[in-house]
Write a protein that holds these residues in place. Sequence first.
Motif, PDB file in Angstrom:
ATOM      1  N   PRO A  78       0.826  -1.203   0.000  1.00  0.00           N
ATOM      2  CA  PRO A  78       0.000   0.000   0.000  1.00  0.00           C
ATOM      3  C   PRO A  78       0.865   1.261   0.000  1.00  0.00           C
ATOM      4  CG  PRO A  78      -0.049  -1.058   2.157  1.00  0.00           C
ATOM      5  CD  PRO A  78       0.746  -1.949   1.257  1.00  0.00           C
ATOM      6  N   VAL A  79       0.496   2.203  -0.807  1.00  0.00           N
ATOM      7  CA  VAL A  79       1.247   3.449  -0.907  1.00  0.00           C
ATOM      8  C   VAL A  79       0.250   4.594  -0.770  1.00  0.00           C
ATOM      9  CG1 VAL A  79       2.874   4.752  -2.311  1.00  0.00           C
ATOM     10  CG2 VAL A  79       2.658   2.301  -2.663  1.00  0.00           C
ATOM     11  N   ALA A  80       0.611   5.577   0.035  1.00  0.00           N
ATOM     12  CA  ALA A  80      -0.277   6.720   0.178  1.00  0.00           C
ATOM     13  C   ALA A  80       0.006   7.711  -0.928  1.00  0.00           C
ATOM     14  CB  ALA A  80      -0.051   7.382   1.534  1.00  0.00           C
ATOM     15  N   GLY A  81      -1.006   8.023  -1.704  1.00  0.00           N
ATOM     16  CA  GLY A  81      -0.853   9.051  -2.738  1.00  0.00           C
ATOM     17  C   GLY A  81      -0.798  10.408  -2.057  1.00  0.00           C
ATOM     18  N   ALA A  82      -0.395  11.415  -2.769  1.00  0.00           N
ATOM     19  CA  ALA A  82      -0.270  12.749  -2.191  1.00  0.00           C
ATOM     20  C   ALA A  82      -1.626  13.242  -1.680  1.00  0.00           C
ATOM     21  CB  ALA A  82       0.301  13.719  -3.216  1.00  0.00           C
ATOM     22  N   GLY A  83      -1.808  13.122  -0.391  1.00  0.00           N
ATOM     23  CA  GLY A  83      -3.043  13.596   0.229  1.00  0.00           C
ATOM     24  C   GLY A  83      -4.273  12.808  -0.171  1.00  0.00           C
ATOM     25  N   GLY A  84      -4.119  11.877  -1.072  1.00  0.00           N
ATOM     26  CA  GLY A  84      -5.272  11.165  -1.597  1.00  0.00           C
ATOM     27  C   GLY A  84      -5.449   9.790  -0.989  1.00  0.00           C
ATOM     28  N   PRO A  85      -6.203   8.937  -1.683  1.00  0.00           N
ATOM     29  CA  PRO A  85      -6.470   7.619  -1.142  1.00  0.00           C
ATOM     30  C   PRO A  85      -5.244   6.713  -1.257  1.00  0.00           C
ATOM     31  CG  PRO A  85      -7.392   7.817  -3.344  1.00  0.00           C
ATOM     32  CD  PRO A  85      -6.791   9.148  -3.004  1.00  0.00           C
ATOM     33  N   ILE A  86      -5.316   5.573  -0.570  1.00  0.00           N
ATOM     34  CA  ILE A  86      -4.246   4.583  -0.612  1.00  0.00           C
ATOM     35  C   ILE A  86      -4.319   3.818  -1.937  1.00  0.00           C
ATOM     36  CG2 ILE A  86      -3.413   2.462   0.471  1.00  0.00           C
ATOM     37  CD1 ILE A  86      -3.154   4.791   2.339  1.00  0.00           C
TER      38      ILE A  86
END
Lengths: 297, 214
Positions: A241-249
């Motif tokens: 899992p990677v967190a997008g910039a301020g967005g969803p995973i």
Amino acid sequence: MKPPLLDLVRGRTVLFDGAMGTELMARGLGAGTAPELWNVDRPEVVKEIHTAYFEAGADVVSTNSFGGTPLKLAAHGLEGRASELNRAAARLAREAAPGGRYVAGSMGPAGRVLQPQGPATVDELTAAYAAQARALSEGGVDVLIIETQYDLREALAALRGARSVTDLPVFVTMTFSRFPRGYFTIMGDPASRSAAELDRAGAAAVGANCSLTSEQMVGCVAALRTATALPVIAQANAGRPVAGAGGPIVYSQSLEDYVRFVPEIVRAGAGFVGGCCGTTPATIRAMARIIRGKEES
Amino acid sequence: MIKTEILAKMSEAIVAGDRVAARALAEEAVRSGLDLLEVVEQGYVPGIQRVGELWEQGDYFLPELITSAEAMKSAMAALEPELNRTHAGTRMGGKVVIGTVEGDIHDIGKNLVASMLQAGGFEVFDLGADVKLERFIEKAEEVGAGMICLSALLTTTMMAQRRFIALLRDKGLRGKYKVLVGGAPASRTWAEEIGADGYAENAVAAVRLAKSLA
């Protein structure tokens, strides 16, 4: 009358479903709520997810009961409702299943570390899994699947517990990571020895799920294959899992990259394939095309 | 026994996860008036460091890590009263508040990190699982901790780590604490994105990170 699942897998690659938890959360399940509660409180949502996976081409869906041992439910104060929630889980998947498709009763880790490293006893775990297996059987599942096990002792206790209350086939998947010396659980159980011991203890199929990407899964399936003649199950994560910039995973493996390794997973010896964290009905649809396209040609 | 031999035995006891031997050697060191700081730094700490190496090479797994951490804690418990008396204020680590964030009941990884931090010389205040974000701050303020560690196993509950940093900022306390994040879905990129002070891949790396920040 549909053939038993174990007969089906002798003739062709059988497709499981993908992730359940993230699908529930996408539909509003709050963090901190036991997903199993929705089998009773929001049954239409759970059924909708099963239906989406069946429509995508899954032969088998797993019930929404991963955290359904009484021990795990106790963390939410729901241990007294284990039987009700598991029966409901089985019934919902059964209702969603078209004729000729299958339902696997999902049983995940009890969340307690065994002695001597932790407080739990083998007997306690065996009893918890037995209680869940009984309720899932009563609810009408075709097979049971003990999943994501990280301690072979717990996996064996779960298998013993399940087999003590039902004659249904019991599948077991464990979660391995790749280490310099091969594939091991965090407790240090090697993939090959785990497969051999689960085979000896009466599992109907053994496999690996979670943790590994589909690329890493290829080698793990090969390791399992060397240790058992049972059907092998492979349900990889779509990367990390990677967190997008301020967005969803999002998950690090794209759909294309994930399914690219499916033919190799099958060639390495997996009879059952499916997804785990980060996979969706779209993943399963793509896998169905690959598996069936190949077999039709 | 000559001192170098005792120090080697201390290290061996930790590597072997032998709690009884680790404790007995610590008690013997107190009785015979050895320099306890030296005992810790040249006897026990090299042992736990070796355990960390064995873990990272894939030779040791969770059971070995847990028994070695327990042996370390047992030895430290025997040394601490005397150590505090003779070397007041020279504690190796510092105070750490740790817990699994609200909405998340998974605590196996967090327990291991707490245990390893304790074995690594930190004073650890473990708040358990499903901990309200405000509670981390209350506890840290109460005990005077310098570091707060947040664990989350789920991609959804991981968002609480981001909210925690915002909460600290709102309270004007962000500069006061080092915030470390961990758990299966967390990553270095995630820590950077939310403005945490660090992320560690596993319990051994967490101790190394905590020491570098303490």
